[in-house]
Write a protein that holds these residues in place. Structure first.
Motif, PDB file in Angstrom:
ATOM      1  N   LYS A 218       0.504  -1.244  -0.058  1.00  0.00           N
ATOM      2  CA  LYS A 218       0.233  -0.048   0.024  1.00  0.00           C
ATOM      3  C   LYS A 218       0.661   1.027  -0.065  1.00  0.00           C
ATOM      4  CE  LYS A 218      -4.088  -2.003   2.304  1.00  0.00           C
ATOM      5  NZ  LYS A 218      -4.773  -1.661   3.470  1.00  0.00           N
ATOM      6  N   VAL A 219       2.223   1.125   0.164  1.00  0.00           N
ATOM      7  CA  VAL A 219       3.629   2.466   0.660  1.00  0.00           C
ATOM      8  C   VAL A 219       4.057   1.386  -0.416  1.00  0.00           C
ATOM      9  CG1 VAL A 219       3.624   4.459   2.088  1.00  0.00           C
ATOM     10  CG2 VAL A 219       1.810   3.351   2.771  1.00  0.00           C
ATOM     11  N   LEU A 220       4.583   3.022  -0.980  1.00  0.00           N
ATOM     12  CA  LEU A 220       6.105   2.514  -1.794  1.00  0.00           C
ATOM     13  C   LEU A 220       7.014   3.854  -1.423  1.00  0.00           C
ATOM     14  CD1 LEU A 220       4.765   1.216  -4.979  1.00  0.00           C
ATOM     15  CD2 LEU A 220       5.435  -0.150  -3.065  1.00  0.00           C
ATOM     16  N   MET A 221       8.037   4.076  -2.187  1.00  0.00           N
ATOM     17  CA  MET A 221       8.979   5.314  -1.440  1.00  0.00           C
ATOM     18  C   MET A 221       8.654   6.055  -2.731  1.00  0.00           C
ATOM     19  SD  MET A 221      10.988   3.946   0.639  1.00  0.00           S
ATOM     20  CE  MET A 221      12.907   4.127   0.362  1.00  0.00           C
ATOM     21  N   PHE A 222       8.590   6.242  -3.549  1.00  0.00           N
ATOM     22  CA  PHE A 222       8.420   7.289  -4.701  1.00  0.00           C
ATOM     23  C   PHE A 222       7.009   7.246  -5.505  1.00  0.00           C
ATOM     24  CE2 PHE A 222      13.121   8.716  -4.930  1.00  0.00           C
ATOM     25  CZ  PHE A 222      12.876   9.599  -4.426  1.00  0.00           C
ATOM     26  N   PRO A 223       6.245   8.030  -5.652  1.00  0.00           N
ATOM     27  CA  PRO A 223       5.359   8.490  -6.637  1.00  0.00           C
ATOM     28  C   PRO A 223       5.360   7.741  -7.929  1.00  0.00           C
ATOM     29  CG  PRO A 223       5.319  10.171  -5.779  1.00  0.00           C
ATOM     30  CD  PRO A 223       6.609   9.665  -5.517  1.00  0.00           C
ATOM     31  N   GLY A 224       7.124   7.718  -8.554  1.00  0.00           N
ATOM     32  CA  GLY A 224       6.951   7.322  -9.587  1.00  0.00           C
ATOM     33  C   GLY A 224       8.261   7.555 -10.509  1.00  0.00           C
ATOM     34  N   LEU A 225       8.805   7.389 -10.741  1.00  0.00           N
ATOM     35  CA  LEU A 225      10.127   7.061 -11.721  1.00  0.00           C
ATOM     36  C   LEU A 225      11.015   8.296 -12.161  1.00  0.00           C
ATOM     37  CD1 LEU A 225       9.236   3.735 -13.255  1.00  0.00           C
ATOM     38  CD2 LEU A 225      10.892   4.730 -14.795  1.00  0.00           C
ATOM     39  N   GLY A 226       9.729   9.577 -12.211  1.00  0.00           N
ATOM     40  CA  GLY A 226      10.080  10.855 -12.223  1.00  0.00           C
ATOM     41  C   GLY A 226      10.818  11.876 -11.212  1.00  0.00           C
ATOM     42  N   ASP A 227       9.817  11.039 -10.351  1.00  0.00           N
ATOM     43  CA  ASP A 227      10.439  12.012  -8.484  1.00  0.00           C
ATOM     44  C   ASP A 227      12.098  10.727  -8.783  1.00  0.00           C
ATOM     45  OD1 ASP A 227       7.571  12.877  -7.468  1.00  0.00           O
ATOM     46  OD2 ASP A 227       7.695  10.985  -8.466  1.00  0.00           O
ATOM     47  N   ALA A 228      12.228   9.471  -8.721  1.00  0.00           N
ATOM     48  CA  ALA A 228      13.740   9.407  -7.954  1.00  0.00           C
ATOM     49  C   ALA A 228      14.812  10.177  -9.066  1.00  0.00           C
ATOM     50  CB  ALA A 228      13.090   8.001  -8.484  1.00  0.00           C
ATOM     51  N   TYR A 229      14.333  10.264 -10.197  1.00  0.00           N
ATOM     52  CA  TYR A 229      15.251  10.399 -11.689  1.00  0.00           C
ATOM     53  C   TYR A 229      16.178  11.772 -11.354  1.00  0.00           C
ATOM     54  CZ  TYR A 229      16.754  12.470 -16.216  1.00  0.00           C
ATOM     55  OH  TYR A 229      17.162  12.911 -17.414  1.00  0.00           O
ATOM     56  N   ILE A 230      14.629  12.547 -10.449  1.00  0.00           N
ATOM     57  CA  ILE A 230      15.318  14.138 -10.406  1.00  0.00           C
ATOM     58  C   ILE A 230      16.031  13.979  -9.214  1.00  0.00           C
ATOM     59  CG2 ILE A 230      14.273  15.739  -8.713  1.00  0.00           C
ATOM     60  CD1 ILE A 230      12.054  15.207 -10.209  1.00  0.00           C
ATOM     61  N   ALA A 231      16.483  13.433  -8.641  1.00  0.00           N
ATOM     62  CA  ALA A 231      17.165  13.115  -7.260  1.00  0.00           C
ATOM     63  C   ALA A 231      19.126  12.718  -8.386  1.00  0.00           C
ATOM     64  CB  ALA A 231      17.054  12.157  -5.796  1.00  0.00           C
ATOM     65  N   LEU A 232      18.747  11.572  -9.031  1.00  0.00           N
ATOM     66  CA  LEU A 232      19.680  10.796  -9.021  1.00  0.00           C
ATOM     67  C   LEU A 232      19.885  11.388 -10.649  1.00  0.00           C
ATOM     68  CD1 LEU A 232      18.060   7.430  -9.823  1.00  0.00           C
ATOM     69  CD2 LEU A 232      20.142   7.443  -7.963  1.00  0.00           C
ATOM     70  N   ARG A 233      19.844  11.638 -11.251  1.00  0.00           N
ATOM     71  CA  ARG A 233      20.504  13.181 -12.059  1.00  0.00           C
ATOM     72  C   ARG A 233      20.725  14.692 -11.491  1.00  0.00           C
ATOM     73  NH1 ARG A 233      19.629  17.349 -15.307  1.00  0.00           N
ATOM     74  NH2 ARG A 233      19.795  17.958 -17.355  1.00  0.00           N
ATOM     75  N   GLY A 234      20.570  14.548 -10.199  1.00  0.00           N
ATOM     76  CA  GLY A 234      20.626  15.874 -10.212  1.00  0.00           C
ATOM     77  C   GLY A 234      21.963  15.426  -9.299  1.00  0.00           C
ATOM     78  N   GLN A 235      22.444  14.659  -9.082  1.00  0.00           N
ATOM     79  CA  GLN A 235      23.462  14.682  -8.126  1.00  0.00           C
ATOM     80  C   GLN A 235      24.971  13.871  -8.911  1.00  0.00           C
ATOM     81  OE1 GLN A 235      22.416  10.888  -5.817  1.00  0.00           O
ATOM     82  NE2 GLN A 235      21.059  12.146  -3.863  1.00  0.00           N
ATOM     83  N   ASN A 236      24.186  13.812 -10.165  1.00  0.00           N
ATOM     84  CA  ASN A 236      25.904  13.696 -11.074  1.00  0.00           C
ATOM     85  C   ASN A 236      26.416  15.194 -11.647  1.00  0.00           C
ATOM     86  OD1 ASN A 236      27.740  13.190 -12.933  1.00  0.00           O
ATOM     87  ND2 ASN A 236      26.392  11.962 -13.638  1.00  0.00           N
ATOM     88  N   PHE A 237      27.284  15.903 -11.164  1.00  0.00           N
ATOM     89  CA  PHE A 237      26.829  17.709 -11.207  1.00  0.00           C
ATOM     90  C   PHE A 237      27.878  17.544 -12.234  1.00  0.00           C
ATOM     91  CE2 PHE A 237      25.551  17.543  -7.113  1.00  0.00           C
ATOM     92  CZ  PHE A 237      24.421  18.202  -6.235  1.00  0.00           C
ATOM     93  N   VAL A 238      28.679  16.700 -13.000  1.00  0.00           N
ATOM     94  CA  VAL A 238      29.281  16.444 -13.802  1.00  0.00           C
ATOM     95  C   VAL A 238      28.991  17.276 -15.300  1.00  0.00           C
ATOM     96  CG1 VAL A 238      28.737  14.716 -14.893  1.00  0.00           C
ATOM     97  CG2 VAL A 238      30.876  14.921 -15.212  1.00  0.00           C
ATOM     98  N   SER A 239      29.192  18.058 -15.832  1.00  0.00           N
ATOM     99  CA  SER A 239      29.175  18.487 -16.938  1.00  0.00           C
ATOM    100  C   SER A 239      29.212  17.933 -17.547  1.00  0.00           C
ATOM    101  CB  SER A 239      30.368  19.713 -17.044  1.00  0.00           C
ATOM    102  OG  SER A 239      30.125  21.355 -16.085  1.00  0.00           O
TER     103      SER A 239
END
Length: 458
Positions: A218-239
């Motif tokens: 009934k309870v999961l970590m994130f609403p969807g892939l988009g929420d997880a992607y925001i964090a994962l991509r955002g942590q990769n600060f490489v240009s």
């Protein structure tokens, strides 16, 4: 606090103990001599601009601003006019989704261009590439970029490294979480304890599986892939952009691998970002986490869960901070009222008095170092959304726990293309579990190339 330690903070908030000292209102400039109270390094009310008039009442003009947040502008203009009574600020409310197109049309016709231009994160790189914003480090502004947090500078600089904007507000992000769910399924809603439980993304996945099992799905970590992607991509600060060379593999391979690992573990929902179902889920208690920057307390969490006061908290993401949104504020290079426009920008987004009003009224956090050196009382006091978050001091948590991990990232016209391709592809990744991370990356490259034919992609 000694001056050597302040130098470390200037370099990017490198230690938590250091931050605690900073909030004790200390100052320094990296030398043994103590600076004067009027210098920016001492945290006084000195303007980051060396050209600020000695008598603000002598500066006049009409400054045109395009913005989508009318409430902010109305409140800030009234404060601004207490100091600059002879500058009139005219605001036109423009939908952020239409902003860039409207701006380009005005520039092309030469008839309707504001003096103060906003660049929301979705199109900031494209705006910078238009070459319509003035260099704020040159006259008449003479902006000193050392007066703002170091990690912010790349976000407000063009491809030549010139600072052409200031940040509307800091956007370091962590996770808003449901205290009630954390307490029920993990036995604690203490952010410090959750940090220990979720110190790595592997820990995050393991706790997600536990949460799914204990809640019967009934309870999961994130609403969807988009929420997880925001964090994962955002942590990769490489240009990842060098001219027209775009290295999507370096930028996206690791984030996509971890994203698909989460998907395959069954800990992500099937909601797409910004949909009604995604918004409604915040009040329903179906998901534990939502990525949140300081502005999100107002615009996301409390807006979508108006009866949820006290049942939310803030915790940093596993393995570090990331950015979430953000708006750059610049000046049109052909403006006829540059000094007046800069006076407004400097007051509203950088000065101690404007930053204090912004923080107390809207919860926005300035990028100016001076504010964090001089305004301990404001940081310690309850913020406008602290009670909603169970009495947690959101500002202190962002500054002490999340900002130290932040790094700068160059802006590019290709950023919006990357975002557009992801938004087009991830619903299919949600539905079709046979798609692998490697296959997704190759499809990503193909679709990116279709939309950016001038780029060389690897």
């Amino acid at each position: 606090m000694n001056n050597r330690k302040l130098g470390k903070w200037v370099g990017g908030f490198t230690s938590l103990a250091l931050l605690a000292g900073l909030l004790a209102a200390c100052g320094g400039n990296g030398k043994e001599a103590t600076p004067s109270a009027s210098s920016p390094a001492a945290g006084g009310n000195a303007s980051p601009s060396a050209s600020a008039p000695a008598d603000p009442t002598q500066l006049s003009g009409t400054v045109k601003v395009w913005d989508w947040d009318e409430a902010f502008q109305n409140g800030m203009i009234a404060e601004f006019n207490k100091k600059y009574p002879n500058i009139k600020v005219e605001v036109t409310v423009v939908n952020p989704n239409d902003y860039l197109q409207k701006l380009q049309s005005g520039i092309a016709s030469g008839s309707d261009v504001p003096d103060v231009i906003l660049g929301e994160s979705a199109y900031r790189g494209k705006l910078f590439d238009l070459d319509v914003l003035d260099n704020l480090e040159s006259a008449p502004y003479n902006f000193d970029k050392s007066t703002v947090l170091d990690y912010v500078v790349p976000y407000v600089s063009n491809s030549e490294g010139k600072v052409i904007a200031v940040d509307q507000t800091l956007t370091p992000a962590g996770f808003a979480f449901r205290r009630d769910l954390a307490k029920e399924y993990w036995g604690t809603d203490d952010p410090a304890e959750l940090e220990s439980l979720l110190s790595s993304w592997d820990d995050f996945i393991a706790k997600g599986k536990e949460l799914k099992e204990k809640s019967g799905g009934k309870v999961l970590m994130f609403p969807g892939l988009g929420d997880a992607y925001i964090a994962l991509r955002g942590q990769n600060f490489v240009s990842y952009v060098n001219g027209s060379d775009v290295d999507l593999t370096t930028k996206l391979q690791a984030p996509l691998q971890k994203l698909f690992e989460m998907r395959d573990a069954g800990i992500l929902g099937k909601n797409e970002l910004w949909t009604p179902a995604w918004s409604a889920s915040m009040a329903k208690g179906e998901f534990m986490f939502y990525p949140m920057a300081p502005w999100g307390a107002k615009w996301h969490i409390s807006a979508n869960d108006p009866e949820g006061s006290g049942r939310w908290g803030l915790v940093k993401a596993p393995e570090g901070g990331f950015t979430r949104g953000g708006t750059a504020i610049g000046i049109y290079k052909d403006s006829k009222v540059k000094e007046a426009a800069w006076a407004f920008i400097e007051f509203a987004y950088l000065s101690d008095e404007g930053s204090a009003y912004n923080f107390q009224t809207f919860g926005n956090m300035t990028s100016s170092k001076s504010f964090y050196e001089t305004q301990q009382a404001l940081i310690d006091a309850p913020g406008p959304y602290d009670e909603f978050f169970g009495g947690q001091n959101l500002a202190k948590y962002f500054i002490e726990k999340i900002v130290p991990d932040m790094q700068g990232e160059s802006q590019s016209k290709y950023d919006s293309v990357v975002d557009g391709v992801f938004n087009a592809l991830y619903p299919l990744w949600t539905k079709d579990a046979s798609i692998t991370a490697d296959a997704a990356l190759e499809k990503f490259k193909t679709e990116f190339k279709n939309k950016a034919s001038d780029a060389t992609v690897k």
